[in-house]
Scaffold this motif. Structure first.
Motif: not given
Length: 383
Positions: A330-337
């Motif tokens: 889920q590269r679009q959510t990498w900051r949240e991860q």
């Protein structure tokens, strides 16, 4: 003459200020408890230093503009980490303490208070939410309750006589719990018999205080953990699949021979699947919904699991692997991860800090059990 009713009073305390007040109250309680613990352990100078540092930090937060204040969760997380560090340095000092219970209660408040802090926005409505949820799911709750009671009955039936004989590792665990009861083992933040955490023996001693110093009382802790495994597995499968799969999985665990066998012994092996089921549950929720509280709960459960059994250490690479995989998929959510990994790691250190510090000071204790049963360490693979 009819007097006009006054307009309703406006909420003069913004939500951000209420959240900050709740956080600072929790932090102040934690600091006061830490100061009391240090004073009780004849660490008056360190206790005074702790109070001074906490007063400076809290006053700095209060004086800063609202838009520049750090989030309340960050404040609480930093203080919980500080409390864990205080406990770690106290319990692993150069001289043994005459009692470790003040440090334990300080650690316990940190572990329990941290998820409460992250649940703070929902605490005001939790009662109504739980009531509505219970009414809407009363059939499923009754089903899980019935399965749990069936599992408990299967685990306590003839518990004092089967399996037989009561010897070997079971007797060794019992003797460790008796040492706790006799005051010969005082530190719950270390490992002892073959690398097993001594905190388990404190729990076993407490259970034996209720159910008696007997074979039944010694095996009851395993029966309780084995019973708790049923709702844990149900919740995990309910979240990841559906109600039918969750019910089948719970029924399977009730009669699964290995789960049933180790639930009826004075061993801590049954703690492995219980801890890992809860870790997987919160990990799945974390990488799916990306809520900070789920990352925190995954870290807390993984950290507390280190105090249960050596095998629970696998939760650490499991959690990191799941988060890394989520970042890749889920590269679009990498900051949240990535932020979630930070929350999970910090929560893990809050819970596991004192024991990890002990293993850092005594690395041979960490590898004790591994050196006994490891395929490489005992030379089995080479032979």
């Amino acid at each position: 003459m009819v007097l006009a009713s006054p307009p309703p009073a406006a909420d003069v305390v913004p939500p951000r200020e209420r959240e900050l007040a709740f956080t600072l109250s929790l932090c102040l309680a934690l600091v006061l408890l830490g100061g009391f613990a240090l004073g009780y352990l004849e660490q008056a100078r360190n206790g005074l230093l702790l109070l001074v540092v906490a007063a400076v930090l809290i006053s700095a937060v209060l004086r800063s503009p609202a838009e520049h204040r750090p989030p309340a969760t960050v404040i609480g997380l930093c203080l919980a980490l500080g409390a864990s560090l205080v406990v770690a340095t106290l319990t692993n000092g150069p001289t043994p303490l005459r009692t470790y219970w003040p440090g334990f209660f300080l650690w316990l408040v940190s572990v329990i208070g941290l998820p409460l802090l992250f649940y703070r926005p929902e605490i005001a409505t939790v009662r109504s939410k739980v009531r509505d949820w219970a009414i809407a799911n009363r059939g499923e709750i009754a089903l899980v309750g019935g399965l749990t009671l069936a599992a408990f009955g299967a685990r306590v039936l003839n518990l004092a006589s089967l399996p037989s004989p009561f010897s070997g590792d079971e007797a060794a665990h019992l003797l460790q719990a008796l040492r706790v009861g006799d005051g010969l083992m005082k530190d719950m933040f270390e490992s002892g018999l073959q690398g097993q955490p001594t905190a388990y023996y404190f729990a076993l001693s407490g259970v034996m205080t209720v159910f008696g110093e007997s074979v039944f009382g010694a095996r009851m802790l395993g029966a309780l953990m084995g019973t708790a495994l049923i709702p844990a597995v149900y919740l995990l499968l309910r979240q990841t699949f559906d109600r039918r799969i969750a019910c089948l999985g719970a029924v399977y665990i009730i009669g699964y021979h290995l789960a049933l066998h180790f639930s009826r012994q004075d061993l801590n092996n049954i703690g492995d699947p219980l801890v890992l089921a809860l870790v997987c549950l919160f990990l799945w929720r974390a990488v799916t919904h990306r809520r900070p509280v789920d990352y925190v709960m995954a870290g807390i459960v993984a950290g507390v699991g280190l105090y249960v059994n050596v095998g629970c250490r696998v939760a650490v690479p499991l959690g990191l692997s799941a988060c890394v995989a989520a970042m890749v998929l889920q590269r679009q959510t990498w900051r949240e991860q990535l932020a979630g990994i930070g929350y999970m790691s910090a929560a893990f250190l809050v819970a596991a800090g004192p024991l990890v510090f002990f293993w850092y000071e005594y690395p041979n204790e960490f590898f004790d059990r591994i050196n006994v049963v490891g395929l490489y360490q005992i030379g089995w693979l080479e032979r």
